[in-house]
Design a protein around this motif. Sequence first.
Motif, PDB file in Angstrom:
ATOM      1  N   HIS A  42      -1.123 -38.315  17.670  1.00 22.61           N
ATOM      2  CA  HIS A  42      -0.183 -38.424  16.553  1.00 22.61           C
ATOM      3  C   HIS A  42      -0.581 -39.635  15.703  1.00 22.61           C
ATOM      4  N   GLY A  43       0.170 -39.824  14.593  1.00 22.05           N
ATOM      5  CA  GLY A  43      -0.212 -40.831  13.596  1.00 22.05           C
ATOM      6  C   GLY A  43      -0.447 -42.215  14.150  1.00 22.05           C
ATOM      7  N   TYR A  44       0.537 -42.750  14.886  1.00 19.08           N
ATOM      8  CA  TYR A  44       0.371 -44.126  15.367  1.00 19.08           C
ATOM      9  C   TYR A  44      -0.813 -44.235  16.320  1.00 19.08           C
ATOM     10  N   ILE A  73      -3.953 -44.607  14.406  1.00 21.90           N
ATOM     11  CA  ILE A  73      -4.142 -45.952  13.831  1.00 21.90           C
ATOM     12  C   ILE A  73      -4.666 -46.894  14.910  1.00 21.90           C
ATOM     13  N   VAL A  78      -0.368 -46.877   7.053  1.00 24.64           N
ATOM     14  CA  VAL A  78       0.164 -45.535   7.286  1.00 24.64           C
ATOM     15  C   VAL A  78      -0.116 -44.631   6.075  1.00 24.64           C
ATOM     16  N   TYR A 138      -2.256 -41.104   6.220  1.00 24.46           N
ATOM     17  CA  TYR A 138      -1.728 -39.775   5.907  1.00 24.46           C
ATOM     18  C   TYR A 138      -2.434 -39.140   4.711  1.00 24.46           C
ATOM     19  N   ARG A 143       7.349 -35.639  15.196  1.00 25.18           N
ATOM     20  CA  ARG A 143       6.068 -36.325  15.418  1.00 25.18           C
ATOM     21  C   ARG A 143       4.997 -35.245  15.546  1.00 25.18           C
ATOM     22  N   ARG A 144       3.993 -35.293  14.658  1.00 20.66           N
ATOM     23  CA  ARG A 144       2.956 -34.247  14.687  1.00 20.66           C
ATOM     24  C   ARG A 144       1.701 -34.753  15.385  1.00 20.66           C
ATOM     25  N   TYR A 158      -2.379 -33.998  15.935  1.00 17.84           N
ATOM     26  CA  TYR A 158      -3.509 -33.344  15.263  1.00 17.84           C
ATOM     27  C   TYR A 158      -4.670 -33.206  16.243  1.00 17.84           C
ATOM     28  N   TYR A 184       5.372 -33.455  -1.105  1.00 20.30           N
ATOM     29  CA  TYR A 184       4.542 -34.176  -0.153  1.00 20.30           C
ATOM     30  C   TYR A 184       5.419 -34.941   0.845  1.00 20.30           C
ATOM     31  N   ASP A 232       6.973 -38.015   9.814  1.00 22.69           N
ATOM     32  CA  ASP A 232       5.774 -38.406  10.551  1.00 22.69           C
ATOM     33  C   ASP A 232       5.334 -39.829  10.167  1.00 22.69           C
ATOM     34  N   ALA A 255       5.217 -43.186  12.473  1.00 25.15           N
ATOM     35  CA  ALA A 255       3.996 -43.980  12.672  1.00 25.15           C
ATOM     36  C   ALA A 255       4.243 -45.444  12.309  1.00 25.15           C
ATOM     37  N   GLU A 267       1.631 -52.081   3.886  1.00 23.81           N
ATOM     38  CA  GLU A 267       2.109 -50.706   4.046  1.00 23.81           C
ATOM     39  C   GLU A 267       2.699 -50.192   2.734  1.00 23.81           C
TER      40      GLU A 267
END
Lengths: 114, 357
Positions: free
Chosen positions: A28-30, A33, A48, A52, A77-78, A80, B29, B36, B40, B77
């Motif tokens: 997932h995203g975090y 990173i 972030v 994305y 929460r996706r 990938y 978008y 998500d 994050a 950010e």
Amino acid sequence: MSADVSSGMALTEPATLVLTALVGQPHHGYALIAQVEELSEGRTRLSVGTLYGLLDRLSSEGLIALDREERHAGRTRRYYRLTDDGAAALDAEAQRLAHLARAASARLRAARAV
Amino acid sequence: MDATPPPPPPPSRLERDYRRVLRLLPAGYRQRWEDDMVDALLEVEQSGADASAAGEGPERQAEEREIALLQRPPLREVAGVASLAVRLHLASPTTAGASATARLRGDAVRRVALVGLLAAAGPALLSAVTSLYAPITPDVEALGYTRGDAVASALWALVVVAAFTFLATGRSRTASVLAVLAVVPDLRHPAETLAGAWRVSPGTLLGAVCWLLVLLAPLAALAAWRSDAPRPSRRWLLALPVVAVLGWLPWLVWRATGVLAAPDAAGLLCLGAAACAVVALRRRDGSWMASAGLLAAVGGAGSLGRLTLLAGPPGLERDLGWTALEMLALAVSVVVAAALTRGRLPTVTPVTSSADR
């Protein structure tokens, strides 16, 4: 087939790092990173927004795909995963970088020998 | 037995503020990625807090994680989201996740940057050539103007020429740096007017604001030139000597008739608007028409500002012909804006080939 694979275009460093992080395991995203920071030994720390933007591009090029969605603290929460095209693009980029590294080392050795 | 999951905790300050920042992104978008991205960001910040208290025990770490949720989103950010928002709102033909409207808007704004820099680079090229080759007469020399001054002036003029050349050859980052450098001296006059706002008339103030708009709008438009933007057509490079030579015409007229009617930056943007409108009508291309509208709005505002107070560079006498032409451009911009609002203009697919740009 993605543009990057078919055209043989070099991937950007952040894109290469993200694809590398996804080899063998969805993230997932975090986690991406954190993986990118670890793989680059702290040199690349994606914000972030940057991550994305990159995920959206890699996804539209077919290099990564959505693996699954989970609920976490009330939010989606996706995760990938790397696609076959993504693996091929990463393989091509790895070979390109290895070739470059070999060429650089050979020239350095030759220069030192003179 | 009740199987309903517990309600999610109320959003923290960090989450609320970050969601507010995410409103910069296009609605579609945001709908797709917002949750998500928030997830994050919260993880990044809380893990950072965890790491900062590593070795101080789990209680201290939990405390740091809570404190992290009370902070505002870090500047980097916010900058990351702002950069993504610019990329999506002013998209290129290959920008993933961008709408067709955003691509058309991006094409239009990128063209505003090209025309704006071209309008500055053409006269600058002419000025550099004349500074280097014009003889320095004894009366000019008596005022303290030397060959060294002429060379320095020519080199400075070439900064904006270089900025346009880099942009037209696809190196937009270098172009942006040079363009900012080139515009700094011109900002002094309106900036001083604004700094002394309390002692100038409202008309003078309005004039200074309008002039700043003329100077800064093309620079702001450079933000739409990102790495995924297609390279401009080579025709833009060819336009540079053409604009420089056309800039010579008012001086020929002046020598023949004694009347000097050279357009300034605002006037040149108005002419650029007219040129874009002609191309738009020939190609029936909405992005060229939008460029014409934007350029006419900025050039027209500059022209209007000059009328109210003359905050532009002093020294050039204006004739009514130019002012009338610029007002016409302003009128065109209003008509174009109205037509765009009502959807009467053709909205073709944005240009995807650099040859069409």
